[in-house]
Write an enzyme that holds these catalytic residues in place. Structure first.
Site, PDB file in Angstrom:
ATOM      1  N   SER A   1       0.861  -1.177   0.000  1.00 47.68           N
ATOM      2  CA  SER A   1       0.000   0.000   0.000  1.00 47.68           C
ATOM      3  C   SER A   1       0.901   1.231   0.000  1.00 47.68           C
ATOM      4  CB  SER A   1      -0.938  -0.004   1.209  1.00 47.68           C
ATOM      5  OG  SER A   1      -2.236  -0.322   0.817  1.00 47.68           O
TER       6      SER A   1
ATOM      7  N   HIS B   1      -6.040  -6.564  -2.127  1.00 38.81           N
ATOM      8  CA  HIS B   1      -4.999  -5.650  -1.657  1.00 38.81           C
ATOM      9  C   HIS B   1      -3.920  -6.384  -0.857  1.00 38.81           C
ATOM     10  CE1 HIS B   1      -3.794  -1.505  -1.167  1.00 38.81           C
ATOM     11  NE2 HIS B   1      -3.724  -1.615   0.143  1.00 38.81           N
TER      12      HIS B   1
ATOM     13  N   ASP C   1      -8.100  -5.503  -6.400  1.00 43.58           N
ATOM     14  CA  ASP C   1      -7.704  -4.360  -5.588  1.00 43.58           C
ATOM     15  C   ASP C   1      -7.875  -3.067  -6.373  1.00 43.58           C
ATOM     16  OD1 ASP C   1      -6.549  -2.563  -3.843  1.00 43.58           O
ATOM     17  OD2 ASP C   1      -4.493  -3.190  -4.278  1.00 43.58           O
TER      18      ASP C   1
END
Length: 507
Positions: A168, A458, A433
């Site tokens: 991320s 994700h 994602d």
């Protein structure tokens, strides 16, 4: 409104009553393998500079880090897990795919908590005046200083190769660290990292829509109808009490309060976005109670349940399921409440990390997941100004759209957005994602790899291997290990001439 913050990398997933749920990033805690007898985790503290770019500022602070030496052998590499916008979780120092790679390559492992998050407090509080020291640029300098400091403290040989890992926001940091400090970092694994800063991230909900539609097209149709019905009721002013009751609102809805209405629509949309983004990702929270697991299939089955006639009733049933799964009794959506909580500058605030992360979105990234088209599946109540107004309401008048636009432009020209120039970075994204829309899924540069995994969410590749993993996820982890093996045999001043774009699907 129920806002959740998801810690961006090796950090813990947490939630608070209010927070920056609209900025959905990060991953949860890993499911620790039962067969591994991990040593107790000890917190260490590294003396860090407050401002790396002002040599006259001598102020310092203590930054938290952890170390795992279980697999290290002399001559092995050093793995660095980059912390994100949340408290660093000790579980990641003993678990996750990176630890499996560490065992394979005899690596020494560190993880470093991000400044202003968790227990790493550079200043006495998180006031707006102090948050000027919170930026990705300062965080990267922290990492560089840390690497130099650890080399000295632990007598790490100068020829040892450092590999950065992140998912991320820290996935972005991992790539940027390799680009900005190539003499310190030999290679990087960037998982689910958005590299393009963008104020209006309208593509987010397009990916959510596609994921839901792939399972059941009728699911998307029912969601759209539900939002149209909800909008019609609010617009007419009739049956508002029905909305209060059906969606279990903590406070009665004032239909004339546009920001409350927007917050409500955003909260209900997030019921789906949250599940799609983290669908079947093997987080610890999804490994402990199989009966509690909620997937996009779970929500779409509710939305297409023919025993419930009204699309709005189905939408409310999804909200009930999400409230129950998060141990909440009502839907909190009042905008002013959220702003007041985000104004709390104390480190002890329940929304401390969301205040910090929201600040970064208001000054560096944007990333606002809008829904402002009349025909949008989730309605048109969340235009970009809904999000940018919060920057002003929380931090003050100067945090306006002009400052944000300049900040986003600076981020993109400083790091190179999707045209970043670096080598020995593997970018990993999952098709489910939504953040892959701002990341690199195809490579154009020498000795850099992109891995695109169909059907995963994700940061899915970062979790420990499991028997339930999709075959394409297993193949992706093997490919990442192969790239690391190749790059660890290359000296710092040499690069091979290969470039790779790898797509893994179920075939």
């Amino acid at each position: 409104m129920r806002f959740y913050i998801y810690a961006f990398l090796c950090c813990v997933w947490w939630d608070v009553t209010f927070g920056a749920r609209r900025i959905k990033l990060g991953l949860g805690e890993p499911n620790s393998p039962e067969t591994r007898n991990a040593q107790p985790v000890v917190d260490y503290w590294f003396q860090q500079k407050l401002d790396h770019f002002n040599p006259t500022d001598k102020r310092t602070w203590k930054q938290r880090y952890q170390i795992n030496q279980d697999f290290y052998k002399s001559g092995g590499p050093v793995f660095l897990m980059i912390g994100g916008e949340g408290k660093m979780s000790s579980k990641w120092i003993n678990s996750g795919a990176w630890i499996e790679y560490a065992e394979e390559f005899n690596a020494l492992c560190f993880q470093l908590e991000h400044r202003f998050y968790g227990d790493s407090h550079p200043t006495e509080d998180a006031s707006t005046a102090n948050l000027v020291y919170l930026s990705s640029e300062q965080a990267l300098a922290d990492l560089a200083e840390f690497i130099v400091g650890m080399k000295a403290k632990y007598n790490i040989p100068p020829e040892s190769k450092w590999i950065a890992f992140g998912g991320s926001y820290p996935g972005s940091l991992a790539a940027w660290l390799r680009m900005k400090y190539p003499h310190l970092v030999h290679a990087a694994v960037s998982s689910s990292g958005p590299l393009l800063a963008k104020i209006d991230f309208y593509e987010y909900y397009k990916v959510v829509e596609d994921a839901l539609s792939t399972y059941k097209p009728a699911c998307v149709t029912q969601i759209k109808l539900a939002n149209q019905m909800l909008n019609a009721i609010i617009k007419s002013g009739k049956e508002i009490k029905y909305i209060n009751k059906k969606f279990k609102l903590c406070d009665p809805l004032d239909r004339n309060n546009k920001k409350d209405v927007s917050n409500l629509f955003e909260s209900l949309a997030d019921n789906f976005a949250e599940i799609v983004q983290y669908n079947k990702d093997n987080r610890k929270s999804n490994m402990t109670d199989t009966n509690a697991i909620i997937t996009l299939e779970t929500l779409c089955d509710i939305m297409t349940n023919e025993s419930i006639v009204s699309p709005l009733e189905k939408y409310a049933a999804v909200n009930d399921r999400m409230l129950s799964s998060n141990n909440l009794t009502c839907t909190d959506y009042v905008y002013e409440k959220e702003v007041n909580i985000l104004k709390n500058v104390s480190w002890e605030s329940s929304a401390a990390s969301s205040r910090q992360w929201t600040y970064q979105t208001c000054t560096e990234f944007g990333f606002y997941q809008t829904s402002n088209q009349d025909e949008h599946v989730f309605g048109n109540k969340n235009p970009v100004n809904f999000f940018t107004d919060m920057c002003v309401d929380v931090y003050g008048e100067k945090f306006n759209t002009d400052l944000l636009a300049k900040g986003v432009d600076r981020t993109n020209w400083m790091y190179g957005e999707l045209n970043i120039k670096e080598t020995r970075v593997v970018y990993v994204h999952g098709s489910v994602d939504p953040w892959h829309a701002l990341g690199i899924t195809r490579t154009k540069t020498v000795n850099t790899a992109a891995i695109y995994i169909v059907g995963t969410a994700h940061c899915a590749n970062m979790y420990p291997s499991a028997t339930t993993d999709l075959p394409q996820l297993t193949k992706a982890r093997i490919a990442i290990k192969a790239f690391l093996s190749d790059w660890l045999t290359i000296s710092d001043d040499l690069d091979s001439t290969n470039q790779e774009t790898v797509r893994f699907d179920s075939k």
